[in-house]
Design an enzyme around this catalytic site. Structure first.
Site, short mmCIF file in Angstrom:
data_model
loop_
_atom_site.label_atom_id
_atom_site.label_comp_id
_atom_site.label_asym_id
_atom_site.label_seq_id
_atom_site.Cartn_x
_atom_site.Cartn_y
_atom_site.Cartn_z
N CYS A 184 0.85 -1.19 0.00
CA CYS A 184 0.00 0.00 0.00
C CYS A 184 0.88 1.25 0.00
O CYS A 184 1.99 1.24 0.53
CB CYS A 184 -0.91 0.00 1.22
SG CYS A 184 -2.07 1.40 1.25
N ASP A 209 0.42 3.81 1.66
CA ASP A 209 0.38 4.41 3.01
C ASP A 209 1.81 4.70 3.51
O ASP A 209 2.66 3.82 3.51
CB ASP A 209 -0.33 3.44 3.96
CG ASP A 209 -0.71 4.09 5.28
OD1 ASP A 209 0.19 4.67 5.94
OD2 ASP A 209 -1.90 4.04 5.65
N ARG A 219 2.96 4.95 6.29
CA ARG A 219 3.36 4.20 7.49
C ARG A 219 3.77 2.76 7.18
O ARG A 219 4.11 2.00 8.09
CB ARG A 219 2.20 4.20 8.49
CG ARG A 219 1.81 5.59 8.94
CD ARG A 219 0.44 5.57 9.61
NE ARG A 219 -0.61 5.17 8.68
CZ ARG A 219 -1.90 5.06 9.01
NH1 ARG A 219 -2.28 5.29 10.25
NH2 ARG A 219 -2.79 4.71 8.12
N HIS A 262 -2.11 -4.02 4.96
CA HIS A 262 -1.96 -3.61 6.37
C HIS A 262 -3.33 -3.38 6.98
O HIS A 262 -4.28 -2.98 6.30
CB HIS A 262 -1.08 -2.35 6.47
CG HIS A 262 -1.70 -1.12 5.88
ND1 HIS A 262 -2.29 -0.15 6.63
CD2 HIS A 262 -1.84 -0.71 4.59
CE1 HIS A 262 -2.75 0.81 5.84
NE2 HIS A 262 -2.49 0.49 4.59
N CYS A 282 -6.33 -0.16 6.75
CA CYS A 282 -6.03 0.50 5.47
C CYS A 282 -7.13 1.52 5.11
O CYS A 282 -8.32 1.19 5.07
CB CYS A 282 -5.90 -0.55 4.37
SG CYS A 282 -5.49 0.14 2.76
#
Ligand code: CO
Length: 209
Positions: free
Chosen positions: A42, A44, A46, A98, A101
Protein backbone atom coordinates in the site's frame (compact mmCIF):
# COMPACT_ATOMS: atom_id res chain seq x y z
CA UNK A 1 9.40 26.63 -0.95
CA UNK A 2 11.20 25.54 -4.12
CA UNK A 3 13.99 23.62 -2.43
CA UNK A 4 13.31 21.23 0.42
CA UNK A 5 16.70 21.75 2.07
CA UNK A 6 15.81 19.60 5.03
CA UNK A 7 15.41 16.54 2.80
CA UNK A 8 18.68 17.15 0.96
CA UNK A 9 20.49 17.50 4.27
CA UNK A 10 19.02 14.26 5.49
CA UNK A 11 19.93 12.55 2.23
CA UNK A 12 23.56 13.61 2.58
CA UNK A 13 23.71 12.35 6.15
CA UNK A 14 22.13 9.06 5.16
CA UNK A 15 24.54 8.49 2.24
CA UNK A 16 27.47 9.26 4.55
CA UNK A 17 26.21 6.83 7.15
CA UNK A 18 25.85 4.04 4.59
CA UNK A 19 29.31 4.73 3.15
CA UNK A 20 30.80 4.69 6.62
CA UNK A 21 29.68 1.12 7.22
CA UNK A 22 30.48 0.02 3.65
CA UNK A 23 32.66 2.40 1.59
CA UNK A 24 31.93 0.56 -1.69
CA UNK A 25 28.18 0.17 -1.13
CA UNK A 26 26.94 2.63 -3.75
CA UNK A 27 29.69 1.84 -6.27
CA UNK A 28 28.90 -1.86 -6.14
CA UNK A 29 25.16 -1.28 -6.23
CA UNK A 30 25.38 1.06 -9.21
CA UNK A 31 26.68 -1.79 -11.37
CA UNK A 32 23.58 -3.98 -11.02
CA UNK A 33 20.47 -4.79 -9.06
CA UNK A 34 19.71 -8.32 -8.06
CA UNK A 35 16.74 -8.29 -5.71
CA UNK A 36 15.19 -11.62 -4.71
CA UNK A 37 11.86 -10.04 -3.80
CA UNK A 38 9.08 -8.09 -5.45
CA UNK A 39 6.98 -6.20 -2.91
CA UNK A 40 3.47 -5.07 -3.77
CA UNK A 41 2.22 -2.91 -0.95
CA UNK A 42 0.00 0.00 0.00
CA UNK A 43 1.11 3.58 -0.65
CA UNK A 44 0.38 4.41 3.01
CA UNK A 45 3.36 6.38 4.39
CA UNK A 46 3.36 4.20 7.49
CA UNK A 47 4.04 1.02 5.51
CA UNK A 48 7.46 1.48 3.88
CA UNK A 49 8.67 -1.75 2.25
CA UNK A 50 12.41 -1.61 2.91
CA UNK A 51 12.19 -0.44 6.50
CA UNK A 52 9.63 -3.03 7.59
CA UNK A 53 11.84 -5.94 6.55
CA UNK A 54 15.03 -4.03 7.39
CA UNK A 55 16.49 -4.23 3.91
CA UNK A 56 19.01 -2.05 2.16
CA UNK A 57 18.66 -0.52 -1.33
CA UNK A 58 19.05 -3.24 -3.94
CA UNK A 59 17.36 -5.99 -1.99
CA UNK A 60 13.70 -5.46 -2.79
CA UNK A 61 11.86 -4.34 -5.94
CA UNK A 62 8.81 -2.32 -4.99
CA UNK A 63 5.40 -1.41 -6.39
CA UNK A 64 2.95 0.46 -4.20
CA UNK A 65 -0.56 1.76 -4.79
CA UNK A 66 -3.63 2.50 -2.73
CA UNK A 67 -4.73 -0.71 -0.98
CA UNK A 68 -2.07 -2.87 -2.69
CA UNK A 69 -4.27 -3.91 -5.60
CA UNK A 70 -3.25 -6.01 -8.59
CA UNK A 71 -5.66 -5.10 -11.37
CA UNK A 72 -5.44 -6.98 -14.66
CA UNK A 73 -5.70 -3.82 -16.73
CA UNK A 74 -3.21 -1.80 -14.68
CA UNK A 75 -0.26 -1.44 -17.06
CA UNK A 76 1.85 0.09 -14.34
CA UNK A 77 1.56 -2.86 -11.97
CA UNK A 78 1.78 -5.44 -14.78
CA UNK A 79 4.92 -3.81 -16.14
CA UNK A 80 6.55 -3.93 -12.73
CA UNK A 81 5.51 -7.57 -12.40
CA UNK A 82 6.85 -8.51 -15.82
CA UNK A 83 10.17 -6.78 -15.27
CA UNK A 84 10.59 -8.29 -11.82
CA UNK A 85 9.76 -11.82 -12.94
CA UNK A 86 11.31 -11.97 -16.42
CA UNK A 87 14.31 -9.68 -16.16
CA UNK A 88 15.22 -9.54 -12.49
CA UNK A 89 14.05 -13.12 -11.92
CA UNK A 90 12.86 -12.49 -8.40
CA UNK A 91 12.20 -15.64 -6.37
CA UNK A 92 9.39 -14.27 -4.25
CA UNK A 93 6.48 -11.92 -4.80
CA UNK A 94 5.03 -10.50 -1.62
CA UNK A 95 1.63 -8.84 -1.45
CA UNK A 96 1.67 -6.92 1.79
CA UNK A 97 -1.50 -5.31 3.05
CA UNK A 98 -1.96 -3.61 6.37
CA UNK A 99 -4.64 -3.44 9.02
CA UNK A 100 -6.66 -0.23 9.16
CA UNK A 101 -6.03 0.50 5.47
CA UNK A 102 -7.65 3.81 4.51
CA UNK A 103 -8.43 2.54 1.00
CA UNK A 104 -10.30 -0.44 2.40
CA UNK A 105 -12.11 1.75 4.91
CA UNK A 106 -13.16 4.21 2.20
CA UNK A 107 -14.39 1.37 -0.03
CA UNK A 108 -16.67 0.18 2.77
CA UNK A 109 -18.47 3.52 2.86
CA UNK A 110 -20.98 5.07 0.48
CA UNK A 111 -19.21 8.40 0.29
CA UNK A 112 -18.04 9.96 -2.96
CA UNK A 113 -14.29 10.61 -3.15
CA UNK A 114 -13.90 11.47 -6.84
CA UNK A 115 -11.53 9.78 -9.25
CA UNK A 116 -10.36 7.29 -6.66
CA UNK A 117 -13.86 5.79 -6.47
CA UNK A 118 -12.99 3.96 -9.70
CA UNK A 119 -10.01 2.35 -7.99
CA UNK A 120 -11.96 1.55 -4.83
CA UNK A 121 -14.64 -0.17 -6.90
CA UNK A 122 -12.37 -3.20 -7.02
CA UNK A 123 -12.52 -3.43 -3.23
CA UNK A 124 -16.29 -2.91 -3.19
CA UNK A 125 -16.63 -5.88 -5.55
CA UNK A 126 -14.55 -7.95 -3.17
CA UNK A 127 -16.64 -6.81 -0.20
CA UNK A 128 -19.80 -7.89 -2.03
CA UNK A 129 -18.26 -11.32 -2.53
CA UNK A 130 -17.58 -11.75 1.20
CA UNK A 131 -20.37 -9.60 2.58
CA UNK A 132 -22.04 -12.26 4.76
CA UNK A 133 -18.79 -13.11 6.55
CA UNK A 134 -17.80 -9.49 7.03
CA UNK A 135 -21.23 -8.27 8.13
CA UNK A 136 -21.39 -11.05 10.71
CA UNK A 137 -18.73 -9.18 12.68
CA UNK A 138 -19.97 -6.51 15.10
CA UNK A 139 -17.02 -4.20 15.34
CA UNK A 140 -16.32 -1.84 12.42
CA UNK A 141 -12.56 -2.06 12.97
CA UNK A 142 -12.73 -5.85 12.79
CA UNK A 143 -14.80 -5.67 9.62
CA UNK A 144 -12.21 -3.44 7.97
CA UNK A 145 -9.36 -5.66 9.12
CA UNK A 146 -11.04 -8.80 7.80
CA UNK A 147 -11.48 -7.16 4.40
CA UNK A 148 -7.82 -6.05 4.56
CA UNK A 149 -6.85 -9.73 4.90
CA UNK A 150 -9.30 -10.94 2.23
CA UNK A 151 -7.96 -8.26 -0.08
CA UNK A 152 -4.41 -9.57 0.27
CA UNK A 153 -5.59 -13.10 -0.53
CA UNK A 154 -7.45 -11.81 -3.61
CA UNK A 155 -4.41 -9.93 -4.88
CA UNK A 156 -2.20 -12.99 -4.42
CA UNK A 157 -4.67 -14.85 -6.65
CA UNK A 158 -4.69 -11.98 -9.16
CA UNK A 159 -0.91 -12.15 -9.46
CA UNK A 160 -1.02 -15.89 -10.02
CA UNK A 161 -3.69 -15.51 -12.70
CA UNK A 162 -1.44 -13.34 -14.87
CA UNK A 163 0.20 -14.83 -17.92
CA UNK A 164 3.47 -13.43 -16.58
CA UNK A 165 3.55 -15.63 -13.48
CA UNK A 166 2.07 -18.68 -15.22
CA UNK A 167 4.61 -18.45 -18.02
CA UNK A 168 7.40 -18.32 -15.45
CA UNK A 169 6.08 -21.44 -13.73
CA UNK A 170 5.69 -23.18 -17.07
CA UNK A 171 9.32 -22.43 -17.83
CA UNK A 172 10.40 -24.04 -14.58
CA UNK A 173 11.20 -20.77 -12.83
CA UNK A 174 11.05 -20.92 -9.06
CA UNK A 175 8.55 -18.28 -8.01
CA UNK A 176 6.53 -18.14 -4.79
CA UNK A 177 3.70 -15.67 -4.23
CA UNK A 178 3.12 -14.71 -0.61
CA UNK A 179 0.34 -12.87 1.21
CA UNK A 180 1.30 -10.87 4.29
CA UNK A 181 -0.33 -8.27 6.46
CA UNK A 182 1.30 -5.59 8.56
CA UNK A 183 0.13 -4.01 11.77
CA UNK A 184 0.76 -0.28 11.99
CA UNK A 185 0.03 -0.52 15.70
CA UNK A 186 3.06 -2.65 16.59
CA UNK A 187 5.21 -2.83 13.44
CA UNK A 188 4.79 -6.58 13.15
CA UNK A 189 4.23 -8.56 9.95
CA UNK A 190 1.95 -11.57 9.80
CA UNK A 191 2.10 -14.29 7.16
CA UNK A 192 -1.45 -15.13 6.05
CA UNK A 193 -0.22 -18.56 4.92
CA UNK A 194 -1.69 -18.29 1.45
CA UNK A 195 1.55 -18.88 -0.41
CA UNK A 196 1.11 -20.15 -3.98
CA UNK A 197 4.04 -21.81 -5.72
CA UNK A 198 2.67 -23.51 -8.84
CA UNK A 199 -0.18 -23.63 -11.34
CA UNK A 200 -1.93 -26.57 -9.61
CA UNK A 201 -2.70 -24.32 -6.64
CA UNK A 202 -4.81 -21.81 -8.59
CA UNK A 203 -8.43 -22.16 -9.60
CA UNK A 204 -9.05 -24.37 -12.63
CA UNK A 205 -10.62 -21.69 -14.82
CA UNK A 206 -7.59 -19.41 -14.52
CA UNK A 207 -5.01 -21.99 -15.57
CA UNK A 208 -3.47 -21.20 -18.92
CA UNK A 209 -2.34 -24.33 -20.71
CO1 CO B 1 -3.47 1.22 2.99
Amino acid sequence: MRVLKNLFDRNKQWAEKVKKSDPDFFVNLSKQQNPAYLWIGCSDSRVPANEIVDMMPGEIFVHRNIANLVIHTDLNCLSVLQYAVEVLQVKHIIVCGHYGCGGIRAAMQNKEYGLIDNWLRNIKDLYRQHQAKIDALEDQKEKINLLCELNVIEQVANICHTTIVQRAWKGGQELDVHGWIYSIEDGILKDLNVCITNIDEISQIHRIK
